[in-house]
Design an enzyme around this catalytic site. Structure first.
Site, PDB file in Angstrom:
ATOM      1  N   SER A  66       0.809  -1.213   0.000  1.00 22.39           N
ATOM      2  CA  SER A  66       0.000   0.000   0.000  1.00 22.39           C
ATOM      3  C   SER A  66       0.846   1.267   0.000  1.00 22.39           C
ATOM      4  O   SER A  66       0.390   2.309  -0.496  1.00 22.39           O
ATOM      5  CB  SER A  66      -0.964   0.009   1.193  1.00 22.39           C
ATOM      6  OG  SER A  66      -0.281  -0.197   2.398  1.00 22.39           O
ATOM      7  N   HIS A  94       1.170   5.268   4.397  1.00 28.00           N
ATOM      8  CA  HIS A  94       0.325   5.729   3.304  1.00 28.00           C
ATOM      9  C   HIS A  94       0.645   7.175   2.926  1.00 28.00           C
ATOM     10  O   HIS A  94       0.750   7.513   1.741  1.00 28.00           O
ATOM     11  CB  HIS A  94      -1.144   5.596   3.686  1.00 28.00           C
ATOM     12  CG  HIS A  94      -1.593   4.173   3.810  1.00 28.00           C
ATOM     13  ND1 HIS A  94      -2.855   3.815   4.257  1.00 28.00           N
ATOM     14  CD2 HIS A  94      -0.960   3.005   3.519  1.00 28.00           C
ATOM     15  CE1 HIS A  94      -2.957   2.495   4.242  1.00 28.00           C
ATOM     16  NE2 HIS A  94      -1.827   1.991   3.811  1.00 28.00           N
TER      17      HIS A  94
END
Length: 224
Positions: free
Chosen positions: A125, A176
């Site tokens: 991610s 992230h």
């Protein structure tokens, strides 16, 4: 669905195959303990205390992108990579996409090293958020209607997912955000197919210096 290794998208196929191989090996060697901290560490997850104690383990900043914590984590990220990776290869070309993916993942993991110093983290991610952010940045520079529309769509997705990273437990917000920051800078560094003049050489140079300087600063803070 087309064959697993699609010659039109060699880098996407490569990353999918390598990540799948790592996931299978984790299960084969550890059974249903494949999500344990010991297994994650063994296969290359980011664990800041270990990197601080043994700086030679900075390779984990790259390897963690290919390690996943559970089947759902793996499947969601691989589906995202399958579709988004193909778009990235079309937009940037295979070579540029290769570096955007790896370096966005690295930047995300550097953020983890500094801002989540006690957590063991892993997953694609960090790189995926970099991919989202790179297309969003093009939205504001390109005159291509396709890139503008795609960037606008991904801007909404990026914001929604970042909010979700804040609200959902067990999600690495630092990774992230770091991946997105890295991807945004790299979208300026690497030219887009057919639109090499979106950014001037000076802008590309400044973005390159900014990426290197931020990486060096985070690594220094994380290690010392």
């Amino acid at each position: 669905m087309e064959e697993i290794f699609d010659r039109r998208y060699p880098v996407t196929s490569f990353f999918l195959l390598v990540t799948t191989l790592v996931f299978v090996l984790m299960f084969l060697t550890s059974g249903f303990n494949y999500t344990s901290a010991a297994t994650l560490y063994k296969f290359g997850a980011v664990y800041p205390p270990a990197i601080k104690a043994m700086p030679e383990q900075i390779w984990r900043l790259f390897s963690a992108t290919f390690v996943h914590i559970g089947l759902q984590h793996f499947l969601v990220n691989m589906l995202s990579l399958y579709f988004l990776g193909r778009q990235m290869e079309q937009i940037f070309g295979s070579k540029q996409f290769f570096f955007i993916y790896l370096l966005s993942g690295m930047m995300g993991n550097l953020f983890v090293l500094v801002f989540s110093p006690n957590a063991i983290t892993a997953g694609a991610s960090t790189a995926l958020y970099g991919m989202f952010a790179s297309i969003v940045v093009l939205r504001y520079a390109s005159r291509n209607p396709y890139l503008q529309q795609l960037g606008q769509s991904y801007l909404s997705l990026l914001v929604i997912n970042l909010v979700g990273s804040i609200l959902m437990p067990g999600i690495s917000l630092a990774g992230h955000v770091g991946g997105a920051v890295g991807g945004a800078l790299l979208a300026i560094v690497f030219p887009v197919r057919g639109e090499r003049k979106i950014y001037s050489p000076g802008q590309r140079g400044l973005a390159t210096l900014a990426f290197i300087a931020l990486s060096a600063l985070l690594l220094f803070i994380g290690l010392f």
